[in-house]
Design a protein around this motif. Structure first.
Motif, PDB file in Angstrom:
ATOM      1  N   ASP A 172       0.796  -1.058   0.160  1.00  0.00           N
ATOM      2  CA  ASP A 172       0.019   0.047   0.071  1.00  0.00           C
ATOM      3  C   ASP A 172       0.826   1.256  -0.003  1.00  0.00           C
ATOM      4  O   ASP A 172       0.695   2.153  -0.629  1.00  0.00           O
ATOM      5  CB  ASP A 172      -1.040  -0.014   1.267  1.00  0.00           C
ATOM      6  N   ASN A 173       2.200   1.157   0.685  1.00  0.00           N
ATOM      7  CA  ASN A 173       2.776   2.416   0.891  1.00  0.00           C
ATOM      8  C   ASN A 173       3.387   2.730  -0.414  1.00  0.00           C
ATOM      9  O   ASN A 173       3.575   3.824  -1.028  1.00  0.00           O
ATOM     10  CB  ASN A 173       4.006   2.105   1.728  1.00  0.00           C
ATOM     11  N   TRP A 174       3.949   1.666  -1.268  1.00  0.00           N
ATOM     12  CA  TRP A 174       4.476   1.779  -2.655  1.00  0.00           C
ATOM     13  C   TRP A 174       3.399   2.049  -3.397  1.00  0.00           C
ATOM     14  O   TRP A 174       3.604   3.196  -4.413  1.00  0.00           O
ATOM     15  CB  TRP A 174       5.022   0.378  -2.981  1.00  0.00           C
ATOM     16  N   SER A 221      -4.173  -5.783  14.733  1.00  0.00           N
ATOM     17  CA  SER A 221      -3.275  -6.846  14.252  1.00  0.00           C
ATOM     18  C   SER A 221      -1.745  -6.557  14.039  1.00  0.00           C
ATOM     19  O   SER A 221      -1.465  -5.325  13.654  1.00  0.00           O
ATOM     20  CB  SER A 221      -3.938  -7.552  13.032  1.00  0.00           C
ATOM     21  N   ARG A 222      -0.929  -7.308  14.684  1.00  0.00           N
ATOM     22  CA  ARG A 222       0.588  -7.111  14.307  1.00  0.00           C
ATOM     23  C   ARG A 222       0.797  -8.331  13.057  1.00  0.00           C
ATOM     24  O   ARG A 222       2.027  -7.674  12.326  1.00  0.00           O
ATOM     25  CB  ARG A 222       1.393  -7.555  15.600  1.00  0.00           C
ATOM     26  N   ALA A 223       0.484  -9.199  12.953  1.00  0.00           N
ATOM     27  CA  ALA A 223       0.569  -9.793  11.736  1.00  0.00           C
ATOM     28  C   ALA A 223       0.085  -9.661  10.551  1.00  0.00           C
ATOM     29  O   ALA A 223       0.873  -9.752   9.523  1.00  0.00           O
ATOM     30  CB  ALA A 223       0.141 -11.624  12.193  1.00  0.00           C
ATOM     31  N   GLU A 415       6.679   0.799  14.491  1.00  0.00           N
ATOM     32  CA  GLU A 415       7.642   0.938  13.724  1.00  0.00           C
ATOM     33  C   GLU A 415       7.655   1.193  12.283  1.00  0.00           C
ATOM     34  O   GLU A 415       8.460   1.805  11.519  1.00  0.00           O
ATOM     35  CB  GLU A 415       8.650  -0.340  13.922  1.00  0.00           C
ATOM     36  N   ASN A 416       6.325   0.982  11.817  1.00  0.00           N
ATOM     37  CA  ASN A 416       5.943   0.996  10.380  1.00  0.00           C
ATOM     38  C   ASN A 416       5.445   2.337  10.081  1.00  0.00           C
ATOM     39  O   ASN A 416       4.521   2.382  10.146  1.00  0.00           O
ATOM     40  CB  ASN A 416       5.202   0.017   9.534  1.00  0.00           C
ATOM     41  N   GLU A 422      -0.505   7.691   8.739  1.00  0.00           N
ATOM     42  CA  GLU A 422      -1.857   7.866   8.305  1.00  0.00           C
ATOM     43  C   GLU A 422      -2.825   7.161   9.075  1.00  0.00           C
ATOM     44  O   GLU A 422      -3.892   7.781   9.549  1.00  0.00           O
ATOM     45  CB  GLU A 422      -2.022   7.554   6.877  1.00  0.00           C
ATOM     46  N   ARG A 423      -2.672   5.745   9.496  1.00  0.00           N
ATOM     47  CA  ARG A 423      -3.648   5.084  10.351  1.00  0.00           C
ATOM     48  C   ARG A 423      -3.797   5.897  11.648  1.00  0.00           C
ATOM     49  O   ARG A 423      -5.082   5.647  12.270  1.00  0.00           O
ATOM     50  CB  ARG A 423      -3.052   3.557  10.308  1.00  0.00           C
ATOM     51  N   THR A 424      -2.780   6.350  12.222  1.00  0.00           N
ATOM     52  CA  THR A 424      -3.131   7.039  13.530  1.00  0.00           C
ATOM     53  C   THR A 424      -3.899   8.132  13.550  1.00  0.00           C
ATOM     54  O   THR A 424      -4.802   8.577  14.225  1.00  0.00           O
ATOM     55  CB  THR A 424      -1.484   7.497  13.940  1.00  0.00           C
ATOM     56  N   PHE A 425      -3.870   9.175  12.456  1.00  0.00           N
ATOM     57  CA  PHE A 425      -4.579  10.185  12.297  1.00  0.00           C
ATOM     58  C   PHE A 425      -5.986   9.786  11.927  1.00  0.00           C
ATOM     59  O   PHE A 425      -6.798  10.610  12.289  1.00  0.00           O
ATOM     60  CB  PHE A 425      -3.927  11.037  11.128  1.00  0.00           C
TER      61      PHE A 425
END
Length: 453
Positions: A172-174, A221-223, A415-416, A422-425
């Protein structure tokens, strides 16, 4: 005589000039004060606009994530399963459950990544991509999606079904262009074949952005970070606010009624009032320390439970509700109390039949604003363990859970950073939306009750 008149006229002119100068000075001071007030309001609105604009600009893109529309062939050679067990006549519940668990265990051992690799290759329109690259661009939770589909309908085995697969966080970042294309391969988060495959899939239209409903329906989820959501944190906050409403509002209103209408005015009540005012100014983290010491260490309530969080937030909200309710009671004119007592009403009837209905709008507004304030608190929840990773939706207030403000804190420290910023906002937008709704509800209810009164 003429000289006297001239002297008086000159004195009057001087007085008029002084009055004009005084009026001009006062009018100038009033104008400057109005301008400063207007500038202050505009500056405050500008700061709020910048804050909300920054949050929306960074958070809204998180509600759209890239997905792959693929044709998944549920290959029987890969999904090597017997028929789903059916309870036979005379078969015990324990035997059937054991047979079903064995079937589900074999279902979980299926190599679902092989189906995902095949789906990516077929959707790539001839793009060559190795197995590792194909798996890396799809969210790791996709294999559980395929597994659940087969578990729900084993007849899918041997069929080709259109499935929307969520891209991984790095994919998604790419796709969104948040990763630099100028970095060498050894510093990229995705391999060269994976990046080329994403670009080709975007060009063909197989990969495209869609609204990320899973933010509201999935748990953290971390996985599978790309599919992480706020459902668990939302339910944790819901249970906490339920505890606050059931405890803080009735206890706070009853305490204010007693202190204002029934308690004798002496040193004890003065001491209580001073302490209530002081508690309203105590930092929220102190309430977290109190909750950890009392509710967890002494009463041994479960760690990270919404019940403990609700009790801590109740203690923090009580002073606000008591002070606001007492202010609303003091605003009632004494004539109303005197009239009620004059027609023969008891003090209890005077308070509950005449005074309290008048104060409903103010009490209700104070209660909702207090609950909205509690909804956004983070520090006390960290001290009672609600920052632990919990991958389940709490079924009861005694189950372990996170909370919306704590989820913001956890995602902010992930860490990512490229993905979770974005997900935090986005989580902040959800939290602010709930707080705005609560405040809007308070305004609407107050206006409605005042109109009825």
């Amino acid at each position: 005589m003429t000289e006297i008149l001239e002297t008086e006229a000159a004195a009057n002119d001087r007085r008029r000039a002084q009055v004009r100068k005084s009026l001009a000075r006062r009018n100038g001071a009033e104008t400057r004060f109005k301008m400063l007030g207007l500038a202050s309001v505009l500056a405050a609105m500008a700061f709020v606009a910048v804050l909300f604009g920054n949050i929306l600009m960074k958070g809204v893109p998180a509600f759209w994530q890239y997905n792959l529309d693929a044709e998944v062939y549920f290959d029987p050679a890969v999904i090597n399963l017997p028929e789903r067990p059916v309870r036979q006549a005379g078969q015990s519940e324990a035997d059937f459950r054991a047979e079903m668990l064995g079937w589900q265990r074999r279902l979980a051992l299926v190599n679902w990544n092989r189906l995902i690799v095949a789906a990516v290759e077929n959707a790539g329109s001839g793009v060559e991509v190795d197995d590792r690259a194909a798996v890396s661009i799809i969210d790791s939770g996709a294999r559980f999606v395929l597994r659940d589909m087969v578990a729900a309908d084993p007849a899918l085995i041997g069929q080709t079904v259109p499935v929307r697969l969520l891209l991984s966080a790095d994919g998604d970042n790419w796709a969104k262009g948040k990763l630099s294309r100028d970095l060498p391969d050894n510093r990229q988060q995705l391999t060269r074949p994976a990046r080329d495959a994403i670009d080709a899939l975007i060009a063909s239209g197989a990969v495209h952005p869609a609204f990320a409903w899973h933010i509201f329906t999935n748990v953290d989820s971390r996985a599978s970070p790309a599919s992480a959501g706020l459902a668990g944190a939302f339910m944790g906050s819901f249970y906490m606010m339920l505890v606050v409403i059931l405890l803080a509002v009735p206890v706070g209103v009853a305490s204010a009624l007693y202190l204002e209408e029934f308690a004798p005015k002496n040193r004890v009540t003065d001491l209580i009032e001073v302490n209530i005012n002081n508690l309203a100014a105590v930092p929220s983290i102190v309430f977290g320390l109190l909750g950890a010491a009392v509710f967890i260490n002494i009463f041994h309530l479960p760690l990270s439970a919404p019940l403990v969080g609700g009790l801590v937030l109740t203690l923090m909200t009580l002073p606000t509700i008591i002070i606001a309710t007492r202010s609303a009671l003091r605003a009632v004119p004494p004539s109303l109390r005197q009239a009620a007592l004059g027609i023969g009403a008891s003090k209890m009837q005077m308070v509950f039949h005449h005074v309290l209905p008048v104060t409903f709008p103010g009490i209700l507004t104070a209660s909702i604003i207090g609950v909205a304030q509690a909804l956004g608190e983070t520090a006390p929840l960290l001290l009672i363990g609600m920052n632990a990773f919990v991958a389940n939706i709490p079924a009861t207030p005694l189950d372990q859970s996170a909370a919306l403000p704590v989820q913001v804190y956890l995602w902010q420290g992930n860490e990512n950073r490229n993905f979770f910023e974005e997900r935090t906002f986005a989580a902040i937008i959800v939290l602010l939306g709930l707080m705005i709704l609560l405040n809007a509800l308070a305004i609407w209810l107050r206006t409605r009750l005042e109109r009825k009164a």
